[in-house]
Design an enzyme around this catalytic site. Sequence first.
Site, PDB file in Angstrom:
ATOM      1  N   ARG A 109       0.857  -1.178   0.000  1.00 59.70           N
ATOM      2  CA  ARG A 109       0.000   0.000   0.000  1.00 59.70           C
ATOM      3  C   ARG A 109       0.894   1.229   0.000  1.00 59.70           C
ATOM      4  O   ARG A 109       1.756   1.368   0.859  1.00 59.70           O
ATOM      5  CB  ARG A 109      -0.949   0.031   1.193  1.00 59.70           C
ATOM      6  CG  ARG A 109      -2.058   1.074   1.019  1.00 59.70           C
ATOM      7  CD  ARG A 109      -3.131   0.964   2.083  1.00 59.70           C
ATOM      8  NE  ARG A 109      -3.917  -0.249   1.969  1.00 59.70           N
ATOM      9  CZ  ARG A 109      -5.007  -0.503   2.712  1.00 59.70           C
ATOM     10  NH1 ARG A 109      -5.406   0.378   3.602  1.00 59.70           N
ATOM     11  NH2 ARG A 109      -5.673  -1.624   2.563  1.00 59.70           N
ATOM     12  N   SER A 211      -8.486   0.569  -0.027  1.00 60.80           N
ATOM     13  CA  SER A 211      -9.574   0.646   0.942  1.00 60.80           C
ATOM     14  C   SER A 211      -9.982   2.097   1.187  1.00 60.80           C
ATOM     15  O   SER A 211     -10.426   2.778   0.273  1.00 60.80           O
ATOM     16  CB  SER A 211      -9.159  -0.052   2.238  1.00 60.80           C
ATOM     17  OG  SER A 211     -10.252  -0.188   3.104  1.00 60.80           O
ATOM     18  N   ASP A 368     -17.170   1.672   3.372  1.00 58.79           N
ATOM     19  CA  ASP A 368     -15.967   2.365   2.920  1.00 58.79           C
ATOM     20  C   ASP A 368     -15.811   2.105   1.420  1.00 58.79           C
ATOM     21  O   ASP A 368     -16.587   1.347   0.823  1.00 58.79           O
ATOM     22  CB  ASP A 368     -14.745   1.922   3.727  1.00 58.79           C
ATOM     23  CG  ASP A 368     -14.361   0.475   3.520  1.00 58.79           C
ATOM     24  OD1 ASP A 368     -15.200  -0.306   3.037  1.00 58.79           O
ATOM     25  OD2 ASP A 368     -13.215   0.104   3.835  1.00 58.79           O
ATOM     26  N   ASP A 370     -14.079   0.323  -0.643  1.00 55.83           N
ATOM     27  CA  ASP A 370     -14.002  -1.023  -1.233  1.00 55.83           C
ATOM     28  C   ASP A 370     -15.021  -1.968  -0.617  1.00 55.83           C
ATOM     29  O   ASP A 370     -14.983  -3.177  -0.860  1.00 55.83           O
ATOM     30  CB  ASP A 370     -12.587  -1.599  -1.139  1.00 55.83           C
ATOM     31  CG  ASP A 370     -12.157  -1.880   0.289  1.00 55.83           C
ATOM     32  OD1 ASP A 370     -12.578  -1.137   1.195  1.00 55.83           O
ATOM     33  OD2 ASP A 370     -11.382  -2.828   0.507  1.00 55.83           O
ATOM     34  N   ASP A 372     -15.669  -3.293   2.272  1.00 56.16           N
ATOM     35  CA  ASP A 372     -15.418  -4.389   3.214  1.00 56.16           C
ATOM     36  C   ASP A 372     -15.686  -3.961   4.659  1.00 56.16           C
ATOM     37  O   ASP A 372     -15.637  -4.789   5.567  1.00 56.16           O
ATOM     38  CB  ASP A 372     -14.004  -4.966   3.059  1.00 56.16           C
ATOM     39  CG  ASP A 372     -12.897  -3.997   3.409  1.00 56.16           C
ATOM     40  OD1 ASP A 372     -13.176  -2.792   3.582  1.00 56.16           O
ATOM     41  OD2 ASP A 372     -11.732  -4.440   3.502  1.00 56.16           O
ATOM     42  N   ARG A 373     -15.990  -2.688   4.876  1.00 59.24           N
ATOM     43  CA  ARG A 373     -16.336  -2.194   6.210  1.00 59.24           C
ATOM     44  C   ARG A 373     -17.737  -1.604   6.205  1.00 59.24           C
ATOM     45  O   ARG A 373     -18.267  -1.233   5.165  1.00 59.24           O
ATOM     46  CB  ARG A 373     -15.341  -1.126   6.672  1.00 59.24           C
ATOM     47  CG  ARG A 373     -13.973  -1.654   7.057  1.00 59.24           C
ATOM     48  CD  ARG A 373     -13.046  -0.498   7.429  1.00 59.24           C
ATOM     49  NE  ARG A 373     -11.839  -0.952   8.088  1.00 59.24           N
ATOM     50  CZ  ARG A 373     -10.736  -1.354   7.444  1.00 59.24           C
ATOM     51  NH1 ARG A 373     -10.722  -1.356   6.128  1.00 59.24           N
ATOM     52  NH2 ARG A 373      -9.668  -1.737   8.109  1.00 59.24           N
ATOM     53  N   THR A 446      -4.438  -8.482  15.929  1.00 59.89           N
ATOM     54  CA  THR A 446      -5.201  -7.479  15.187  1.00 59.89           C
ATOM     55  C   THR A 446      -5.214  -7.781  13.692  1.00 59.89           C
ATOM     56  O   THR A 446      -4.184  -8.090  13.102  1.00 59.89           O
ATOM     57  CB  THR A 446      -4.595  -6.087  15.408  1.00 59.89           C
ATOM     58  OG1 THR A 446      -4.465  -5.869  16.812  1.00 59.89           O
ATOM     59  CG2 THR A 446      -5.470  -5.017  14.813  1.00 59.89           C
ATOM     60  N   GLU A 470     -13.742  -6.872  14.178  1.00 59.21           N
ATOM     61  CA  GLU A 470     -12.706  -6.015  14.742  1.00 59.21           C
ATOM     62  C   GLU A 470     -13.284  -4.625  14.927  1.00 59.21           C
ATOM     63  O   GLU A 470     -14.214  -4.221  14.211  1.00 59.21           O
ATOM     64  CB  GLU A 470     -11.468  -5.969  13.843  1.00 59.21           C
ATOM     65  CG  GLU A 470     -11.688  -5.375  12.472  1.00 59.21           C
ATOM     66  CD  GLU A 470     -10.412  -5.352  11.638  1.00 59.21           C
ATOM     67  OE1 GLU A 470      -9.377  -5.814  12.126  1.00 59.21           O
ATOM     68  OE2 GLU A 470     -10.474  -4.870  10.494  1.00 59.21           O
ATOM     69  N   LYS A 484     -13.471  -9.542   6.360  1.00 59.35           N
ATOM     70  CA  LYS A 484     -14.556  -8.603   6.645  1.00 59.35           C
ATOM     71  C   LYS A 484     -15.335  -8.321   5.362  1.00 59.35           C
ATOM     72  O   LYS A 484     -14.767  -8.294   4.278  1.00 59.35           O
ATOM     73  CB  LYS A 484     -14.013  -7.320   7.259  1.00 59.35           C
ATOM     74  CG  LYS A 484     -12.915  -6.623   6.496  1.00 59.35           C
ATOM     75  CD  LYS A 484     -12.371  -5.460   7.309  1.00 59.35           C
ATOM     76  CE  LYS A 484     -11.186  -4.792   6.609  1.00 59.35           C
ATOM     77  NZ  LYS A 484      -9.978  -5.644   6.646  1.00 59.35           N
TER      78      LYS A 484
END
Length: 658
Positions: A109, A211, A368, A370, A372-373, A446, A470, A484
């Site tokens: 990233r 993300s 978000d 992408d 996934d949240r 995490t 998470e 997620k």
Amino acid sequence: MAASAEEARAAAAQWLLWDKLSEVHGKPDPVLPLQLGPSREAMPEAGFDSQIFASRVRIATLISHQKIVTKRKNPKTSEMVKQLVADGNTEELQQCFGSRMEFGTAGLRAAMGPGTSRMNDLTIIQTTQGFCRYLEKSFSDLKKKGVVIGYDARAHPPSGGSSNRFARLAATTFISQGVPVYLFSGITPTPFVPYTVTHLKLSAGIMITASHNPKQDNGYKVYWENGSQIIAPHDKGIAHAIEENLEPWPQAWDDSLVDTSSLLHDPYSSINKDYLKDIQKHCFHRNINKETKLKFVHTSVHGVGHEFVQSAFKAFDFSPPFAVPEQKEPDPEFPTVKYPNPEEGKGVLTLSFALAEKEGARIILANDPDADRLAVAEKQQSGEWKVFSGNELGALLGWWIFTCWKNKNRDPGAIKDIYMLSSTVSSKILRAIALKEGFHFEETLTGFKWMGNRAKQLIDQGKTVLFAFEEAIGYMCSPVVLDKDGVSAAVIAAEMSSFLATKNVSLSQQLKNIYNEYGYHVTEASYFICYDQKIIKELFEKLRNYDGKSTYPKTCGRFSVSGVRDLTTGYDSNQSDKKAVLPTSKSSQMITFTFNNGCVATMRTSGTEPKIKYYAELCAPPGNSDFEKLKKELDELVNAIEKYFFEPEKNNLQSKPE
């Protein structure tokens, strides 16, 4: 007259860049109007620094190499480099070419642009070549199974980089080696990639996304054959393979292969259909969904989620949610928000609140970019909007998913094979529910790479993993995606809200019911921004040597520390052998403090952002319902942690933006 040391250094840097680039082109490049300054002979007399000289050699050589391999391939990155050289911007050149991006468990990233430390055509090709070679060594049937590649809507016009472009180049690399590629023909949510890996039994998956990072960033996320993000030792193995395959292969740039090869497959339609069919297994109240008067607003925050959440609502027999019109179409500029991250709270949801007020909607669902949240907000009786924290929504979804399972499964013996997971920095509310209800709870390090891999291990042992979460608003509500998933979480949260509405219970009221039954879990999480790795390291080293060498703090303000776990060094004061049970990593900082009042607080660095995060939780047994008193004590402790452990003024840390 000899030049001054500073003049010589500046001139040497300019001369060296010109000289090295001239070697490549055979003659001075007319677009690099460099002033040569002092002669070479004058440099030693001016006290020229050989280390700086060597650094400039390295930068110039790297630039030269990148210009050779990108010439006539991506003229935009070449022009950016030429402009930096022409401007004498050696600081930016150092940032672009002074190091190579490190491939880790999170993949890559970084900002898009020229250079070995940036996301661009060349670094994507190099990374994919290394990944391909590593997969060839790992799977004898790679050329039978193949890989899946997905991408979001990010783009960086100045450098010509985009998620779509990078995905095509990655696909080209695999196809050139005879490996089948399942390349989505359109933008797709990140969770669709791990779903495709397991659903089609592929060897690996790649998702091109950054993300919720700033608009200039992009990323390269990797999934293993088990459908989970990679963990050690694969990260180091892939990184080594990348270093061994830096020279682009003959067909590396010929992305026309993607359009003509029989090895190219488009899973877009079939995966959409199959995914929706699979998540419908978690639809338990279809009639309520059809008839609910509850209205929902959804925002994809200029990302990929709109179409897929609309489809998920339809699959659950809901009326479609109201989509925020200014944010529903993908836009890599993210023009309406400062940060494209719904985790940041109300600032990202301003347009959602306005639309909800206009349409009379009580629930807001926000993905978000992408998808996934998921963030959720609810209008309160007071007229104010409550944005649930990741821990609060984790409590609600965990309670809901277990309740649905319990109502469907009447065999009392079945609960012995039921599991829920959360990360070590997340709320322990699932542990409290598990203790009372009789199922198993486990915590991991995490990140969903740990929860996904652990979930797969449990599933392979015949166990059922109902839920994992998470605190960073990430939820795994269905084991068909071992990561997620903001799409399934959105529609399952909608069904939970609709069901509770039939009982005249709001999400906020149900959260209070959960805390009354299982004990209050008061949490607070935030972060400081710090771009200086030296300061970050010194901050954590001070905590490890607080009152002398190898001594951790015994107090924080008026609060006494009863235990310390350091997952960077592997120390845990609560273990008889003083060794931590959870895996450790020297490449990241993470220290957890337990206090005498029962509070647990963790400080850690982020793997993808320039942040030092902290998480604090105060747990109370069932029956202690004095929330305000608990919140006041936690706030006081958090303030002490910020003051004594972070020392923001001394360390020049930036607070979380409001």
